[in-house]
Design a protein around this motif. Structure first.
Motif, short mmCIF file in Angstrom:
data_model
loop_
_atom_site.label_atom_id
_atom_site.label_comp_id
_atom_site.label_asym_id
_atom_site.label_seq_id
_atom_site.Cartn_x
_atom_site.Cartn_y
_atom_site.Cartn_z
N ASN A 15 0.86 -1.18 0.00
CA ASN A 15 0.00 0.00 0.00
C ASN A 15 0.90 1.24 0.00
O ASN A 15 1.39 1.64 1.06
CB ASN A 15 -0.89 0.00 1.25
CG ASN A 15 -1.64 1.31 1.45
OD1 ASN A 15 -1.95 2.02 0.50
ND2 ASN A 15 -1.93 1.62 2.71
N PRO A 16 1.16 1.84 -1.16
CA PRO A 16 2.04 3.02 -1.20
C PRO A 16 1.33 4.25 -0.64
O PRO A 16 0.98 5.19 -1.36
CB PRO A 16 2.38 3.16 -2.69
CG PRO A 16 1.21 2.54 -3.39
CD PRO A 16 0.71 1.44 -2.49
N TYR A 17 1.13 4.22 0.67
CA TYR A 17 0.32 5.22 1.36
C TYR A 17 0.87 6.64 1.24
O TYR A 17 0.13 7.60 1.40
CB TYR A 17 0.18 4.85 2.84
CG TYR A 17 1.48 4.95 3.60
CD1 TYR A 17 1.86 6.13 4.21
CD2 TYR A 17 2.34 3.86 3.66
CE1 TYR A 17 3.07 6.23 4.89
CE2 TYR A 17 3.54 3.94 4.33
CZ TYR A 17 3.90 5.14 4.94
OH TYR A 17 5.11 5.22 5.59
N ALA A 18 2.15 6.79 0.98
CA ALA A 18 2.75 8.13 0.94
C ALA A 18 2.74 8.74 -0.47
O ALA A 18 3.25 9.83 -0.66
CB ALA A 18 4.17 8.09 1.48
N ALA A 19 2.13 8.05 -1.43
CA ALA A 19 1.99 8.65 -2.76
C ALA A 19 1.08 9.87 -2.63
O ALA A 19 0.33 10.00 -1.66
CB ALA A 19 1.38 7.63 -3.73
N GLN A 20 1.11 10.74 -3.62
CA GLN A 20 0.27 11.92 -3.56
C GLN A 20 -1.19 11.51 -3.31
O GLN A 20 -1.71 10.63 -4.00
CB GLN A 20 0.37 12.73 -4.85
CG GLN A 20 1.72 13.34 -5.07
CD GLN A 20 1.79 14.12 -6.37
OE1 GLN A 20 0.81 14.24 -7.11
NE2 GLN A 20 2.96 14.64 -6.67
N ARG A 21 -1.82 12.16 -2.35
CA ARG A 21 -3.17 11.77 -1.93
C ARG A 21 -4.17 11.69 -3.06
O ARG A 21 -5.02 10.81 -3.08
CB ARG A 21 -3.70 12.78 -0.90
CG ARG A 21 -3.57 12.32 0.50
CD ARG A 21 -4.10 13.36 1.44
NE ARG A 21 -5.51 13.61 1.18
CZ ARG A 21 -6.37 13.95 2.10
NH1 ARG A 21 -5.98 14.09 3.33
NH2 ARG A 21 -7.62 14.18 1.79
N GLU A 22 -4.12 12.59 -3.99
CA GLU A 22 -5.12 12.64 -5.05
C GLU A 22 -4.76 11.79 -6.26
O GLU A 22 -5.53 11.70 -7.19
CB GLU A 22 -5.34 14.09 -5.51
CG GLU A 22 -5.88 15.02 -4.45
CD GLU A 22 -4.79 15.50 -3.48
OE1 GLU A 22 -3.61 15.56 -3.88
OE2 GLU A 22 -5.12 15.77 -2.32
N ARG A 23 -3.57 11.19 -6.25
CA ARG A 23 -3.12 10.44 -7.43
C ARG A 23 -2.81 9.00 -7.08
O ARG A 23 -1.73 8.70 -6.57
CB ARG A 23 -1.88 11.10 -8.02
CG ARG A 23 -2.21 12.46 -8.60
CD ARG A 23 -1.03 13.01 -9.28
NE ARG A 23 -0.71 12.15 -10.44
CZ ARG A 23 0.12 12.51 -11.37
NH1 ARG A 23 0.73 13.67 -11.32
NH2 ARG A 23 0.37 11.71 -12.40
N ARG A 24 -3.74 8.13 -7.33
CA ARG A 24 -3.52 6.71 -7.10
C ARG A 24 -2.45 6.24 -8.09
O ARG A 24 -2.54 6.52 -9.29
CB ARG A 24 -4.83 5.95 -7.32
CG ARG A 24 -4.69 4.47 -7.09
CD ARG A 24 -6.00 3.74 -7.27
NE ARG A 24 -6.48 3.91 -8.63
CZ ARG A 24 -7.75 4.02 -8.96
NH1 ARG A 24 -8.69 4.01 -8.05
NH2 ARG A 24 -8.10 4.16 -10.22
N PRO A 25 -1.45 5.50 -7.62
CA PRO A 25 -0.42 5.01 -8.54
C PRO A 25 -1.02 4.09 -9.61
O PRO A 25 -2.02 3.40 -9.37
CB PRO A 25 0.53 4.23 -7.62
CG PRO A 25 0.29 4.80 -6.25
CD PRO A 25 -1.16 5.18 -6.23
N ALA A 26 -0.40 4.07 -10.77
CA ALA A 26 -0.87 3.26 -11.91
C ALA A 26 -0.97 1.79 -11.52
O ALA A 26 -0.07 1.24 -10.89
CB ALA A 26 0.07 3.43 -13.10
N GLY A 27 -2.09 1.18 -11.88
CA GLY A 27 -2.30 -0.24 -11.63
C GLY A 27 -2.91 -0.56 -10.28
O GLY A 27 -3.30 -1.69 -10.03
#
Length: 169
Positions: A15-27
């Motif tokens: 769970n890449p929780y620290a990615a930008q909140r509004e941008r779900r990582p690809a896939g």
């Protein structure tokens, strides 16, 4: 011969929780979860990549898969089914977020206790050089500590490194 352990953290690697909140990582898909102890007004947002389950199942041929997460056994209820994983054993931390030896991450001492001298690979976003030194000094069997960027999660090179390490044992 006993398989090495693959100790799997959830938040960060899966769970890449620290990615930008509004941008779900690809896939990744968005899942809303309310595990025990979650006190948020809304369910917890968890991003999971369905391909990670297939990758982990492929590694199960050479590893014994084990949850090494603060989700503990609840990873079998909330995470595993969404990735297509069977129920896995888990590290039942005696104390979470407690004191740790010599600047190490709090999980490290318990990871070594759980491994009990067995070879292991550990994927987590909180591994530091102190943890690597501690494991090298205190664990006689082979160990791979693979730090995963909590903004990105597990990637193809991570799965390749895990497969290559196990094949070299």
């Amino acid at each position: 011969m006993t398989k090495p352990l693959l100790l799997i953290d959830v938040d960060g690697p899966l769970n890449p929780y620290a990615a930008q909140r509004e941008r779900r990582p690809a896939g990744y898909g968005t899942h809303r979860m309310s595990p025990t102890g979650w006190t948020g007004a809304k369910p917890l947002r968890v991003w999971l990549h369905p391909g990670h389950g297939e990758e982990l199942l492929a590694l199960a041929g050479t590893y014994e898969l084990v949850w090494a997460t603060t989700w503990k056994g609840e990873a079998n209820d909330w995470i595993g089914p969404r990735l297509g994983l069977p129920e896995l054993p888990f590290v039942d931390w005696p104390q979470m977020h407690g004191r740790a030896p010599a600047g190490t991450f709090w999980k490290t001492q318990y990871v070594l206790e759980y491994a009990a001298g067995r070879p292991f690979a550990w994927i987590d976003d909180d591994i530091t050089p102190y943890d690597r030194e501690y494991v090298e000094r205190n664990h006689l069997a082979a160990a791979l500590l693979l730090r995963v960027d909590e903004r990105i999660g597990l990637t193809r090179p991570d799965f390749d490194a895990l497969a290559e390490w196990a094949a070299a044992l």
